[in-house]
Enzyme design. Structure first.
Site, mmCIF file in Angstrom:
data_model
loop_
_atom_site.group_PDB
_atom_site.id
_atom_site.type_symbol
_atom_site.label_atom_id
_atom_site.label_comp_id
_atom_site.label_asym_id
_atom_site.label_seq_id
_atom_site.Cartn_x
_atom_site.Cartn_y
_atom_site.Cartn_z
ATOM 1 N N TYR A 1 19.376 34.022 12.190
ATOM 2 C CA TYR A 1 19.160 34.786 10.953
ATOM 3 C C TYR A 1 19.874 36.138 11.033
ATOM 4 O O TYR A 1 20.601 36.532 10.118
ATOM 5 C CB TYR A 1 17.654 34.984 10.763
ATOM 6 C CG TYR A 1 17.266 35.755 9.529
ATOM 7 C CD1 TYR A 1 17.138 35.109 8.296
ATOM 8 C CD2 TYR A 1 17.007 37.126 9.586
ATOM 9 C CE1 TYR A 1 16.767 35.814 7.157
ATOM 10 C CE2 TYR A 1 16.642 37.832 8.459
ATOM 11 C CZ TYR A 1 16.519 37.171 7.240
ATOM 12 O OH TYR A 1 16.161 37.877 6.115
ATOM 13 N N LYS B 1 22.930 37.832 8.741
ATOM 14 C CA LYS B 1 22.727 39.055 7.954
ATOM 15 C C LYS B 1 23.713 40.151 8.335
ATOM 16 O O LYS B 1 24.132 40.944 7.477
ATOM 17 C CB LYS B 1 21.276 39.533 8.075
ATOM 18 C CG LYS B 1 20.256 38.543 7.491
ATOM 19 C CD LYS B 1 20.538 38.200 6.025
ATOM 20 C CE LYS B 1 19.501 37.270 5.432
ATOM 21 N NZ LYS B 1 19.769 36.942 4.013
ATOM 22 N N THR C 1 6.334 38.221 0.762
ATOM 23 C CA THR C 1 6.667 37.100 -0.127
ATOM 24 C C THR C 1 6.100 35.834 0.526
ATOM 25 O O THR C 1 5.627 35.881 1.660
ATOM 26 C CB THR C 1 8.202 36.923 -0.248
ATOM 27 O OG1 THR C 1 8.708 36.453 1.023
ATOM 28 C CG2 THR C 1 8.910 38.219 -0.629
#
Length: 262
Positions: free
Chosen positions: A160, A164, A195
């Protein structure tokens, strides 16, 4: 009809990963700003709910279901947007996912999945949005999702983090290439935004807190450290998407409660 009537052109945006979380907040905010919006995700039912929310604001919504790491999907999403909504002014390449694994345990399959979902998808959205905006000849706004993990590493999220960081570099290159066309390219880099993606019950408890605790651990933040809602990201995207933001390009703007300062 009065000859002096001036019809302002309605601007059009695409937001990927828009069925929930930050993407949904961005799509609804752009609708509030008066844009018609194409929303994308892989979940047709969730997407239709958001489309109805946009229509309830008096804007047009096109729900486009598909995996944006597939080039044909992205190409046809842009084409369909122009066909149905008339043009494309704003691209928000927001879709992404996370793979939790230490480098020493990383499978190439998981690594490649993260690269495709988070990085190839953004490149493809940039590519086809830029082509359309260049063709229109009226400038444009292109935005990608980075993260505070695009500014610093963290444990168990190397794939990840790598995507990014890469999105920042990709966006800087695009900003340089598109400057002659008056198209800006920027990324937004949120800290911990609560979220559905950050609600990882078992891990959150393990790291001494409630919703978001594991995500905070990964970002080097204490369980009671700063977090926010998607509105904070949506408001920044709202500004960067406006014509008045023409002088900001190639930037990664962090909103994280002061965790990473640059």
């Amino acid at each position: 009809m009065n000859g002096n009537t001036h019809h302002a052109v309605t601007r059009v945006a695409i937001v990927t990963g828009a069925s929930k979380g930050i993407g949904r907040d961005i799509a609804l905010r752009l609708a509030d700003d008066g844009l018609d919006v194409t929303i994308n995700s892989r979940n047709a039912a969730e997407l239709e709910v958001v489309a109805e929310e946009i229509r309830a604001k008096g804007r047009k919504a096109l729900a486009f279901v598909g995996d944006v790491s597939d080039e044909e999907v992205v190409q046809s999403m842009v084409e369909k947007t122009v066909e149905v909504l008339g043009r494309l002014d704003v691209m928000v390449a927001n879709a992404g996912t996370a793979v939790v694994s230490r480098v020493v345990d990383m499978s190439l399959k998981d690594w490649n999945y993260c690269m495709d979902s988070n990085l190839a998808s953004v490149m493809l959205c940039y590519k086809y949005a830029a082509r359309q905006m260049i063709k229109q000849g009226e400038g444009g706004r292109i935005l990608g999702a980075s993260s505070i993990l695009g500014k610093k590493g963290g444990p168990e999220v190397s794939a990840y983090v790598a995507t990014k960081f890469a999105i920042r570099g990709l966006t800087q290159c695009l900003a340089i290439e598109l400057a002659p066309h008056k198209i800006t390219a920027n990324t937004y880099a949120p800290g911990v935004i609560l979220t559905p993606l950050t609600n990882i019950d078992v891990l959150d408890k393990q790291y001494g807190g409630t919703h978001g605790a594991f995500t905070k651990h990964v970002c080097g933040i204490a369980p009671d450290g700063p977090h926010s809602s998607g509105d904070t990201v949506a408001s920044l995207v709202s500004y960067l998407a406006k014509p008045e933001a023409y002088f900001i390009t190639g930037q990664t703007i962090v909103m994280d409660g002061g965790v990473v300062m640059s």
